[in-house]
Design a protein around this motif. Structure first.
Motif, mmCIF file in Angstrom:
data_model
loop_
_atom_site.group_PDB
_atom_site.id
_atom_site.type_symbol
_atom_site.label_atom_id
_atom_site.label_comp_id
_atom_site.label_asym_id
_atom_site.label_seq_id
_atom_site.Cartn_x
_atom_site.Cartn_y
_atom_site.Cartn_z
ATOM 1 N N ASP A 48 29.219 30.255 8.856
ATOM 2 C CA ASP A 48 30.068 29.446 9.731
ATOM 3 C C ASP A 48 29.312 28.887 10.932
ATOM 4 O O ASP A 48 29.814 27.998 11.627
ATOM 5 N N LEU A 49 28.128 29.385 11.176
ATOM 6 C CA LEU A 49 27.337 28.912 12.315
ATOM 7 C C LEU A 49 26.817 27.487 12.126
ATOM 8 O O LEU A 49 26.218 26.912 13.033
ATOM 9 N N TYR A 50 27.069 26.918 10.946
ATOM 10 C CA TYR A 50 26.646 25.528 10.724
ATOM 11 C C TYR A 50 27.282 24.597 11.752
ATOM 12 O O TYR A 50 26.689 23.586 12.125
ATOM 13 N N VAL A 51 28.472 24.942 12.244
ATOM 14 C CA VAL A 51 29.135 24.085 13.234
ATOM 15 C C VAL A 51 28.376 24.079 14.564
ATOM 16 O O VAL A 51 28.561 23.172 15.370
ATOM 17 N N SER A 52 27.524 25.081 14.787
ATOM 18 C CA SER A 52 26.713 25.147 16.001
ATOM 19 C C SER A 52 25.293 24.653 15.756
ATOM 20 O O SER A 52 24.419 24.840 16.597
ATOM 21 N N GLY A 53 25.077 24.065 14.591
ATOM 22 C CA GLY A 53 23.763 23.516 14.290
ATOM 23 C C GLY A 53 22.807 24.476 13.608
ATOM 24 O O GLY A 53 21.644 24.153 13.405
ATOM 25 N N TYR A 54 23.279 25.666 13.251
ATOM 26 C CA TYR A 54 22.428 26.605 12.533
ATOM 27 C C TYR A 54 22.642 26.401 11.045
ATOM 28 O O TYR A 54 23.713 26.000 10.600
ATOM 29 N N HIS A 92 38.666 34.775 0.714
ATOM 30 C CA HIS A 92 39.948 34.508 1.371
ATOM 31 C C HIS A 92 39.727 34.193 2.856
ATOM 32 O O HIS A 92 40.236 33.199 3.378
ATOM 33 N N ASN A 93 38.941 35.039 3.527
ATOM 34 C CA ASN A 93 38.702 34.828 4.958
ATOM 35 C C ASN A 93 37.821 33.618 5.218
ATOM 36 O O ASN A 93 38.011 32.921 6.217
ATOM 37 N N LEU A 94 36.881 33.346 4.346
ATOM 38 C CA LEU A 94 36.057 32.145 4.498
ATOM 39 C C LEU A 94 36.943 30.902 4.479
ATOM 40 O O LEU A 94 36.823 30.015 5.332
ATOM 41 N N LYS A 95 37.884 30.853 3.541
ATOM 42 C CA LYS A 95 38.819 29.716 3.468
ATOM 43 C C LYS A 95 39.679 29.643 4.730
ATOM 44 O O LYS A 95 39.921 28.554 5.247
ATOM 45 N N ARG A 96 40.126 30.799 5.223
ATOM 46 C CA ARG A 96 40.939 30.812 6.446
ATOM 47 C C ARG A 96 40.144 30.257 7.626
ATOM 48 O O ARG A 96 40.656 29.436 8.389
ATOM 49 N N ARG A 97 38.913 30.717 7.782
ATOM 50 C CA ARG A 97 38.100 30.238 8.905
ATOM 51 C C ARG A 97 37.865 28.743 8.809
ATOM 52 O O ARG A 97 37.881 28.045 9.821
ATOM 53 N N ARG A 98 37.645 28.235 7.614
ATOM 54 C CA ARG A 98 37.395 26.802 7.442
ATOM 55 C C ARG A 98 38.656 25.982 7.722
ATOM 56 O O ARG A 98 38.575 24.787 7.953
ATOM 57 N N GLN A 99 39.817 26.648 7.720
ATOM 58 C CA GLN A 99 41.067 25.977 8.084
ATOM 59 C C GLN A 99 41.422 26.203 9.553
ATOM 60 O O GLN A 99 42.491 25.813 10.012
ATOM 61 N N GLY A 100 40.530 26.865 10.282
ATOM 62 C CA GLY A 100 40.765 27.130 11.695
ATOM 63 C C GLY A 100 41.639 28.337 11.952
ATOM 64 O O GLY A 100 42.140 28.512 13.064
ATOM 65 N N LEU A 101 41.840 29.180 10.949
ATOM 66 C CA LEU A 101 42.674 30.372 11.084
ATOM 67 C C LEU A 101 41.811 31.609 11.318
ATOM 68 O O LEU A 101 40.630 31.637 10.973
ATOM 69 N N LYS A 102 42.423 32.629 11.862
ATOM 70 C CA LYS A 102 41.751 33.899 12.139
ATOM 71 C C LYS A 102 41.610 34.703 10.846
ATOM 72 O O LYS A 102 42.457 34.639 9.957
ATOM 73 N N ASP A 103 40.544 35.495 10.745
ATOM 74 C CA ASP A 103 40.357 36.382 9.587
ATOM 75 C C ASP A 103 41.500 37.380 9.482
ATOM 76 O O ASP A 103 42.010 37.853 10.501
ATOM 77 N N ASN A 104 41.877 37.704 8.269
ATOM 78 C CA ASN A 104 42.788 38.812 8.016
ATOM 79 C C ASN A 104 41.967 40.089 7.927
ATOM 80 O O ASN A 104 40.804 40.057 7.510
ATOM 81 N N ARG A 105 42.579 41.192 8.294
ATOM 82 C CA ARG A 105 41.951 42.487 8.035
ATOM 83 C C ARG A 105 42.102 42.764 6.546
ATOM 84 O O ARG A 105 42.984 42.204 5.892
#
Length: 171
Positions: A48-54, A92-105
């Motif tokens: 997910d750090l790609y958004v920060s240029g990594y 599941h959490n990767l998809k959530r993060r890419r939608q701007g949602l918080k990870d589920n436990r």
């Protein structure tokens, strides 16, 4: 894509920034869920750090060979099932993060699965287990047993075996 900590270089502070290894939110069961596929979980969050240029680079040359043995973590049937659940959780959490949602436990993820989703994960896990055991038997020249297990893998979930064949993993 394989991410193995002994042969992967990354900035430690970035791993810490994304939360490091996830240790909380898992069920208290015989198998410690947080100990399986933990590298995949960390890897996906670092992606997910790609958004920060990594970014991550893949060297298009084999530099390391990894051999699975019959005693490795992913070969036991019960641990294989837990790993399949963990991989589904990471996705599941990767998809959530890419939608701007918080990870589920993990517990929230597992409780939110439908019966159909539970059956699908179990079916894929069983197919993988039979496939691996069949391959081990073939390597040890137990052709009848190995062939029967590969066939059982195919009958359990044809897509699993077809993906392996198309990727060239059957030798």
């Amino acid at each position: 894509m394989i991410f193995m900590l002994p042969i992967t270089m990354f900035y430690a502070e970035k791993a810490i920034e994304v939360g490091g290894y996830t240790l909380e939110g898992f069920p208290n069961r015989k198998i410690r869920y947080q100990d399986l596929s933990e590298d995949l979980d960390l890897w996906s969050r670092m992606s997910d750090l790609y958004v920060s240029g990594y970014y991550m680079l893949t060297i298009p040359k084999v530099l390391y060979y990894y051999r699975k043995t019959q005693s490795s973590l992913s070969t036991g049937r019960e641990k294989q099932l837990v790993m399949n659940y963990k991989m589904a959780y990471v996705k599941h959490n990767l998809k959530r993060r890419r939608q701007g949602l918080k990870d589920n436990r993990y517990i929230e993820f597992e409780e939110g699965l439908s019966e159909k989703e539970h059956r699908k994960i179990k079916k894929n896990s069983d197919a993988g287990y039979y496939y691996r055991q069949g391959a081990f038997d073939l390597i040890q020249h137990r052709f009848a047993k190995g062939g029967a297990l590969l066939l059982r893998s195919f009958v359990t979930e044809p897509k699993y075996v077809l993906q392996k064949v198309s990727a060239g993993f059957i030798r």
